[in-house]
Write an enzyme that holds these catalytic residues in place. Structure first.
Site, PDB file in Angstrom:
ATOM      1  N   THR A 159       0.885  -1.169   0.000  1.00 16.50           N
ATOM      2  CA  THR A 159       0.000   0.000   0.000  1.00 16.50           C
ATOM      3  C   THR A 159       0.920   1.216   0.000  1.00 16.50           C
ATOM      4  O   THR A 159       1.276   1.729  -1.049  1.00 16.50           O
ATOM      5  CB  THR A 159      -0.971   0.010   1.206  1.00 16.50           C
ATOM      6  OG1 THR A 159      -0.261  -0.147   2.418  1.00 16.50           O
ATOM      7  CG2 THR A 159      -1.985  -1.108   1.063  1.00 16.50           C
ATOM      8  N   LYS A 185       4.083  -7.231   3.499  1.00 13.29           N
ATOM      9  CA  LYS A 185       3.840  -5.805   3.277  1.00 13.29           C
ATOM     10  C   LYS A 185       3.566  -5.131   4.624  1.00 13.29           C
ATOM     11  O   LYS A 185       3.081  -5.753   5.567  1.00 13.29           O
ATOM     12  CB  LYS A 185       2.677  -5.547   2.332  1.00 13.29           C
ATOM     13  CG  LYS A 185       1.333  -5.959   2.815  1.00 13.29           C
ATOM     14  CD  LYS A 185       0.358  -4.934   3.355  1.00 13.29           C
ATOM     15  CE  LYS A 185       0.678  -3.525   3.092  1.00 13.29           C
ATOM     16  NZ  LYS A 185      -0.271  -2.661   3.887  1.00 13.29           N
ATOM     17  N   THR A 196      -1.464  -2.040   8.116  1.00 19.65           N
ATOM     18  CA  THR A 196      -1.727  -3.475   8.111  1.00 19.65           C
ATOM     19  C   THR A 196      -0.498  -4.248   7.718  1.00 19.65           C
ATOM     20  O   THR A 196       0.331  -3.794   6.950  1.00 19.65           O
ATOM     21  CB  THR A 196      -2.836  -3.816   7.106  1.00 19.65           C
ATOM     22  OG1 THR A 196      -2.467  -3.300   5.847  1.00 19.65           O
ATOM     23  CG2 THR A 196      -4.140  -3.241   7.558  1.00 19.65           C
ATOM     24  N   GLU A 283       6.629   3.631   9.544  1.00 21.31           N
ATOM     25  CA  GLU A 283       6.295   4.982   9.104  1.00 21.31           C
ATOM     26  C   GLU A 283       7.252   6.009   9.699  1.00 21.31           C
ATOM     27  O   GLU A 283       7.317   6.176  10.910  1.00 21.31           O
ATOM     28  CB  GLU A 283       4.862   5.300   9.479  1.00 21.31           C
ATOM     29  CG  GLU A 283       3.904   4.419   8.698  1.00 21.31           C
ATOM     30  CD  GLU A 283       2.499   4.490   9.216  1.00 21.31           C
ATOM     31  OE1 GLU A 283       1.592   4.311   8.402  1.00 21.31           O
ATOM     32  OE2 GLU A 283       2.297   4.713  10.419  1.00 21.31           O
ATOM     33  N   ASN A 406       0.701  10.393   9.003  1.00 23.00           N
ATOM     34  CA  ASN A 406      -0.565  10.029   9.643  1.00 23.00           C
ATOM     35  C   ASN A 406      -1.496  11.175   9.986  1.00 23.00           C
ATOM     36  O   ASN A 406      -2.662  10.949  10.291  1.00 23.00           O
ATOM     37  CB  ASN A 406      -0.285   9.197  10.889  1.00 23.00           C
ATOM     38  CG  ASN A 406       0.187   7.814  10.489  1.00 23.00           C
ATOM     39  OD1 ASN A 406      -0.470   7.150   9.714  1.00 23.00           O
ATOM     40  ND2 ASN A 406       1.338   7.420  10.996  1.00 23.00           N
ATOM     41  N   SER A 411      -7.198  11.482   1.311  1.00 25.01           N
ATOM     42  CA  SER A 411      -7.330  12.037  -0.035  1.00 25.01           C
ATOM     43  C   SER A 411      -8.729  11.761  -0.543  1.00 25.01           C
ATOM     44  O   SER A 411      -9.444  10.942  -0.008  1.00 25.01           O
ATOM     45  CB  SER A 411      -6.292  11.405  -0.950  1.00 25.01           C
ATOM     46  OG  SER A 411      -6.409  10.004  -0.914  1.00 25.01           O
TER      47      SER A 411
END
Lengths: 411, 411
Positions: A159, A185, A196, A283, A406, A411
């Site tokens: 993603t 992932k 996730t 992240e 975050n 969007s």
């Protein structure tokens, strides 16, 4: 939002991923959410393939997690369908329909009952999954199945990952080499999605489903369940291990069979490799952090203390600031709720003794520790002085990048 | 690091703080760590003053926390010494000496046993406390004791707070008005300090120590123990409640005495006021967030779910981004480990129904919710559909300001 730059902790590239006999992949563009990229993965396994799985413990699981939980006890798999862009979580009856229809379509194509199709989805939650687009894309996917598509598969399930994640090992079962390949992932983010984590591992060994499940559950504790980016447990976490049984070797008698010694070790090593790749793509991550706790009342207690350190925003921001802030480590040990002896506590950072017996060591020289903090891999060891339990977990630092990713508008 | 700007969530100013009979304060410059500001607070209470306290549950408590825990069972207090700049945490034998010497010096000045001196420290941890500076400053502090120094007291205990925190209430005990004043500090940060929370509350009512302790413990659960900035529990958290008994009123027979009804309510209201001021000064806070969970198996379960939401980095960053990201709220409910029915889950944001029965409501209009998210006070309500337990907690958003403050090098 512009594409995220590749994590500075990314490996140099995808490893070589030789075919695994009995397993073919195809990645296609279905337009579930993203445009102009492959977003649906179809895998076909030969008849007789066994499967084991570990699923999220989040009590708000997505519909595909419910689906896998229902099918896994039978231990048989002929297919796998994964989509990126929509997690099919918190979608009520529509979510169940999406799973039923997707599995039925794949089952028709692969000639098996729907219960032998495993499903996983990742992406935005709470939005109905346009499963018709997946169903429509499956025939084209089937037509392009190949045993040489591992790299495409690793990319199709991304993603907001900044790099594809894969690993390969060869293990030895009573003199016969077997292969284990895996992809994963996690855990970037551009929309409102949770970070996730999905991972799929395939071996060509012949391993009964119950044995496979035991091996997987044991290995997970010290690999995927020992990583944390931000303490937020996804509603979609799915780790599936398939064994196609295409390599002839002596029959396995059980999870404790000595013939599995090397396989167990290689499987755990591969899972740890994939798990650390997920942390390396955490992240905003700038540093990979290994936290080892020793001297705890039990392994479980050690793990909880290690996670309290690894999840502490104050510890993680200190690491981001390259500050050898062991005081915050002490605080996190104390907040864990686990037994620990303050007056025997010992802290090492980067292998340098910082504190012993509940206080900073005499003549503490911060210079070598400060130098370690400037590196990209940080090692913290804490002995809590009450027992023999030990555990290691991995995390990343907490940076402005995490907030950027975050706090962004959907969007 | 430059001084932090005052939090946008700060109240308009300090409230009026009339004297509380039997209590005098003095704030002086001792130079413990900061220069050019008052950093030591001395309080004197009249003989007969009772005291109750709530201390951190962190298992690595500071030496002053150990000291108070040892003295509180006697329920008597004649003095209080607080310093800012050094928390005297993880300081071993030296930390205990610092407490002994500070209490002995204050006891000599106030003419009482050292056991009737309460102590609290806040600031950097792991550094030896230069207690000699505090001891040297105490005579001057005693010389300037005044019953009109509440505002100075509130300022003297600040570390990186961006505003002083105080509140005052008047309660009625069988027709007699009594006063309750309180001050608090928390939770900014410029150095490696933890966001320690200290609060001191004084009333002129006559309340036996055991009753005082019961009232304080009960009120804390729904006030100070219902706030979270970053989930990191300080090693120094200390809340002390003193009753000087200077106002004549009918004797209190116990914590359940009906005469205490108004006092109980006003005490809880004051503690909540102070607690919310701490959240309003949360590191980097731009929004105050109230999370209410209903329909849980118990109040305890509701509180855990509410804290899982309030501590989730993904929920907090979404709020910072003014994103009505209810999917992350669902995730946090699910990760709490508490009983919840996914298929009956309901979520409201700013009073607007977002989800019912485990899915987004039909025709959901995000506009009014998006408008609510742009405000400075955010309300989230979740019903988990399994029981009657309910709980409310308060937090703030997670912003770049938090990273700025905490990723900074130690000075």
């Amino acid at each position: 939002m512009a594409p995220l730059p590749v994590s500075p902790l990314a490996p140099e590239g995808l490893p070589a991923l030789p075919p695994v006999a009995g397993c073919r992949f195809s990645a296609v563009e279905a337009g579930v959410r993203y445009k102009g990229r492959r977003d649906v993965l179809l895998a076909e396994f030969v008849p007789g393939t066994t499967v084991a799985g570990v699923l999220t413990r989040n009590q708000m699981p997505g519909a595909p997690v419910d689906w896998c939980r229902a099918q896994l006890p039978a231990g048989r798999a002929r297919g796998l369908v994964v989509n990126a862009g929509n997690a099919n979580v918190f979608t009520g009856a529509h979510g169940r329909t999406a799973c039923n229809e997707t599995a039925a379509a794949a089952a028709r194509l692969l000639g098996c009952p729907p219960s032998e199709i495993m499903l996983a989805s990742t992406g935005v939650i709470g939005e109905p999954l346009p499963y018709e687009r997946i169903v429509a894309a499956l025939p084209g996917a089937q037509a392009s199945l190949s045993d040489n598509s591992w790299a495409d598969a690793a990319r199709a399930i991304m993603t907001t990952d900044t790099f594809p994640k894969a690993a390969s090992r060869t293990a030895n079962i009573r003199g016969v080499p077997v292969r284990i390949n895996g992809i994963a992932k996690g855990s970037g983010m551009i929309a409102p999605d949770m970070a996730t984590m999905l991972s799929f591992v395939v071996t060509d060994a012949q391993v009964p489903a119950d044995v496979l499940q035991t091996l997987l559950s044991r290995s997970t504790a010290r690999t995927f369940n020992a990583i944390t980016v931000d303490s937020d447990t996804s509603t979609s976490d799915t780790l599936l291990l398939f064994a196609t049984g295409q390599v002839p070797h002596a029959a396995i008698t059980g999870a404790g069979d000595p013939a599995l010694r090397d396989f167990r070790a290689k499987l755990q090593d591969l899972l740890k490799d994939l798990a650390l790749q997920v942390v390396r793509d955490g992240e905003g991550a700038q540093k990979l952090v290994e936290v080892t706790v020793t001297g705890a009342a039990s392994e479980r207690a050690a793990r909880r203390i290690a996670l309290a350190i690894a999840d502490s925003p104050l510890v993680k921001t200190a690491i981001a600031g390259e500050d050898a802030n062991w005081g915050r480590i002490v605080m996190a040990v104390g907040k864990s709720g686990q037994k620990a002896d303050r007056d025997r506590l010992a802290v090492d950072i980067g292998g340098v003794v910082v504190a012993r017996d509940g206080a900073r060591v005499e003549g503490y020289d911060e210079a070598p520790v400060a130098a370690h903090m400037k590196g990209s891999e940080i090692a913290i060891t804490v002995d809590v002085g009450v027992g023999r339990g030990r555990s290691t977990v991995w995390t990343c630092d907490l940076t402005h990048g995490y907030i950027d990713i975050n706090a962004d508008y959907r969007s």
